[in-house]
Design a protein around this motif. Sequence first.
Motif, mmCIF file in Angstrom:
data_model
loop_
_atom_site.group_PDB
_atom_site.id
_atom_site.type_symbol
_atom_site.label_atom_id
_atom_site.label_comp_id
_atom_site.label_asym_id
_atom_site.label_seq_id
_atom_site.Cartn_x
_atom_site.Cartn_y
_atom_site.Cartn_z
ATOM 1 N N LEU A 1 -6.504 15.154 53.573
ATOM 2 C CA LEU A 1 -5.408 14.196 53.678
ATOM 3 C C LEU A 1 -4.176 14.864 54.267
ATOM 4 N N ALA A 2 -3.535 14.159 55.193
ATOM 5 C CA ALA A 2 -2.231 14.570 55.711
ATOM 6 C C ALA A 2 -1.193 13.688 55.032
ATOM 7 N N VAL A 3 -0.350 14.303 54.219
ATOM 8 C CA VAL A 3 0.639 13.570 53.430
ATOM 9 C C VAL A 3 2.021 13.794 54.043
ATOM 10 N N ARG A 4 2.659 12.701 54.433
ATOM 11 C CA ARG A 4 3.993 12.805 55.028
ATOM 12 C C ARG A 4 5.050 12.657 53.937
ATOM 13 N N LEU A 5 5.899 13.680 53.809
ATOM 14 C CA LEU A 5 6.943 13.708 52.791
ATOM 15 C C LEU A 5 8.327 13.633 53.428
ATOM 16 N N ARG A 6 9.271 13.135 52.649
ATOM 17 C CA ARG A 6 10.667 13.217 53.070
ATOM 18 C C ARG A 6 11.076 14.691 53.091
ATOM 19 N N ARG A 7 11.780 15.089 54.141
ATOM 20 C CA ARG A 7 12.214 16.482 54.215
ATOM 21 C C ARG A 7 13.169 16.827 53.080
ATOM 22 N N THR A 8 13.983 15.886 52.661
ATOM 23 C CA THR A 8 14.908 16.154 51.562
ATOM 24 C C THR A 8 14.142 16.519 50.291
ATOM 25 N N PHE A 9 13.029 15.837 50.056
ATOM 26 C CA PHE A 9 12.212 16.136 48.879
ATOM 27 C C PHE A 9 11.510 17.474 49.039
ATOM 28 N N PHE A 10 10.978 17.751 50.220
ATOM 29 C CA PHE A 10 10.302 19.024 50.454
ATOM 30 C C PHE A 10 11.263 20.190 50.243
#
Length: 211
Positions: A86-95
């Motif tokens: 799976l490729a999971v796209r996250l908010r950069r702020t959260f990362f």
Amino acid sequence: MTLITKPYLEQLSVWPRTGHHIMAQFDTDSILVYQAYRPSIARYAIENQRFGGDFSFSRMSWIKPNFLWMMYRSGWAAKEGQEYILAVRLRRTFFDEILEKAVASTFSASDCPTHEVWQTSLQSSEVRLQWDPDHDPLGNSVERRAVQLGLRGEMLRRYGTEALLGIEDITPFVREQRTHAADGFAQLVTPVEHIYQPSTEAAALAVGIDR
């Protein structure tokens, strides 16, 4: 597939060969991380665009922004229990928040003054940090280091239900490229990855990336 790809050999020529770098595919607002799961967990995540079902929020779950590290770990989706990628796209702020809260998984890799301080920090943190040797498409170690991040508790719950922007099944792509990885790399295509720089100094310092 929304994953942006490019011939592996073209990317290899410009990637850093040494150092501690977060190699990832990202844009202004988001970053991709990868996970490998057995079919039941993956199918639920794909269909619901969140984690649940057989996914355990009571255990630590590891995310990897580096594609080839994930391929090494999963055997290009060939290992039991890791058949779906799976490729999971996250908010950069959260990362970046994840990075800021990371504690090294070993005392020797931490910047804590004593073992006791490190142990207390590790026990209270919801993010565990590991730098491991990165790998080439055949699974051979390279000198450059790749990061993986273990999430638990509230951080894992937010990751699995709130902070993600999308979940994509890239398993067919992985299986196709697995044959090219074993055939001299000439036709091998991998996700476009660049050195990721966190938006905050605290995040960069917490994980110890080379800048």
